[in-house]
Design an enzyme around this catalytic site. Structure first.
Site, PDB file in Angstrom:
ATOM      1  N   CYS A  79      22.992 -51.846  29.863  1.00  9.08           N
ATOM      2  CA  CYS A  79      21.904 -50.854  29.904  1.00  9.08           C
ATOM      3  C   CYS A  79      20.596 -51.448  29.356  1.00  9.08           C
ATOM      4  CB  CYS A  79      22.284 -49.625  29.077  1.00  9.08           C
ATOM      5  SG  CYS A  79      20.931 -48.435  28.940  1.00  9.08           S
ATOM      6  N   CYS A  91       9.609 -27.817  40.285  1.00  2.09           N
ATOM      7  CA  CYS A  91       9.403 -26.367  40.267  1.00  2.09           C
ATOM      8  C   CYS A  91       8.224 -25.979  41.150  1.00  2.09           C
ATOM      9  CB  CYS A  91       9.142 -25.901  38.847  1.00  2.09           C
ATOM     10  SG  CYS A  91      10.472 -26.347  37.750  1.00  2.09           S
ATOM     11  N   GLU A 120       9.203 -39.355  33.796  1.00  2.00           N
ATOM     12  CA  GLU A 120       8.390 -40.303  33.028  1.00  2.00           C
ATOM     13  C   GLU A 120       8.530 -40.004  31.525  1.00  2.00           C
ATOM     14  OE1 GLU A 120       6.422 -42.549  34.696  1.00  2.00           O
ATOM     15  OE2 GLU A 120       5.554 -43.463  32.899  1.00  2.00           O
ATOM     16  N   ALA A 175       9.918 -23.221  30.806  1.00  2.63           N
ATOM     17  CA  ALA A 175      11.073 -22.327  30.939  1.00  2.63           C
ATOM     18  C   ALA A 175      12.200 -22.723  29.990  1.00  2.63           C
ATOM     19  CB  ALA A 175      11.571 -22.334  32.382  1.00  2.63           C
TER      20      ALA A 175
HETATM   21 ZN   LIG Z   1      22.026 -46.764  27.757  1.00  2.00          ZN
END
Ligand SMILES: [Zn+2]
Length: 360
Positions: free
Chosen positions: A263, A202, A132, A38
């Site tokens: 991070c 969905c 994923e 979509a």
């Molecule tokens: Zn990052």
């Protein structure tokens, strides 16, 4: 610019932020889109019409009747022929704008082939339907230092965020922190944003074409801004914004996402998804299907079809895939050895059917 191109893109050239110089840059630009459902069809349609110079579309799936409600590049005949989405999209987009180099690639993007498929493009676009693959795209984009535009849509809402590695937060900054720490919501009432989209799919709660259209439109505008070098904020450093929109409630929200100083991906450069040790050979694919990833072998689909024809029903082969029925199940086999087994959620059943009909 030649007069025919000028005429074709005149309404976009009249828009001052683009102009003739911006249009020229767009015509010389390129992007790679992963996933042609979509979001992907709506996004590809907008970008090819806008005159992006080259677009590669990578998709692993084929067109089914249930796609036609929202996947705007496909027609009934594509579903009847079970054409791969990458092939059907390329055909349609070439007819829409023959000046754009559209390249459809039938492949399942995974850790082993991701860099090869995505390298060389200045922008990566997310049209996928699972986290994923999105975290894999994020790893590749951060690793290659290429911007990418994340997007997800389910039910009546969707989210999108533009990631510029080294400058803005990445998807891991935004979603791997337990509480979106570093983010500041600018309005009350939490959006049904990324967290919810990660659980609903969905196949369980449905999806509106209108929701995909809104999010794909935001993605397309962001893509054009990046490709013509107009994404800089006046005087400021670029900031990632997680934008969500619900077409049913009309609720819109845009949340700043700060970089996570620790991070995993964009600071520690630990590319878990790209290194792909944990990539499963079998994954759930929709509510009632199992996908078997098997990239080590190339199959001769016509020969396989002839071999199994006496023992199975409704064998169809279209050069890209082979589909047949056995009691209770439908199997679709691709030339790269991949298969989707519909009618079960049990991976051992899927594995045994694969072994029986395609080979161990
Ligand atoms: Zn990052």
């Amino acid at each position: 610019m030649d007069p025919k191109s000028y005429e074709r893109y005149s309404r976009q050239i009249l828009f001052g932020e683009i102009g003739e110089a911006g249009q020229q840059r767009l015509l010389e630009s390129s992007a790679v889109l992963v996933g042609c459902g979509a979001l992907g069809t709506a996004l590809a349609n907008l970008l090819v019409r806008a005159g992006v110079g080259k677009l590669r579309i990578v998709d692993r799936d084929f067109v089914e009747p249930s796609n036609l409600q929202r996947q705007t590049l496909f027609e009934e005949s594509d579903a009847q022929q079970a054409l791969p989405k990458a092939v059907a999209a390329e055909r349609r987009l070439r007819a829409i704008n023959s000046g754009v180099a559209v390249e459809g690639v039938v492949a399942d993007v995974g850790p082993k082939n991701a860099e090869e498929l995505l390298r060389g493009f200045p922008l990566i676009l997310d049209g996928t339907d699972n986290f994923e693959t999105r975290f894999l795209l994020n790893d590749v984009a951060v690793h290659l230092h290429v911007p990418w535009i994340y997007a997800a849509v389910v039910a009546s809402y969707g989210v999108t965020m533009t990631v510029r590695p080294g400058e803005t937060a990445c998807l891991a900054c935004a979603l791997e922190s337990p509480d979106l720490s570093g983010s500041s919501a600018e309005s009350s009432g939490a959006p049904p944003a990324a967290g919810a989209a990660a659980e609903d799919t969905c196949d369980t709660v449905g999806v509106l074409g209108a929701a995909a259209g809104v999010i794909a439109s935001i993605q397309a505008a962001e893509a054009i801004k990046l490709l013509i070098g107009k994404s800089e904020l006046a005087g400021g450093r670029p900031v990632a914004r997680l934008t969500s929109f619900d077409v049913w409630s009309g609720r819109f929200q845009s949340v700043r996402v700060a970089r996570n100083p620790v991070c995993r991906a964009c600071v520690r450069r630990d590319f878990t998804y790209l290194e792909g040790d944990s990539q499963p050979r079998l994954t759930m694919c929709g509510r009632d299907s199992v996908q078997i990833h098997e990239r080590r072998r190339q199959l001769d689909l016509a020969a396989l079809g002839r071999r199994i024809a006496p023992t199975v029903e409704e064998v169809r082969e279209n050069g890209f895939l082979l589909r047949f029925r056995v009691p209770h199940y439908e199997m679709t086999v691709f030339a790269d050895g991949r298969a989707i087994i519909k009618g079960t959620r049990d991976t051992s059943v899927a594995r045994s059917l694969y072994a029986r009909y395609i080979g161990a």
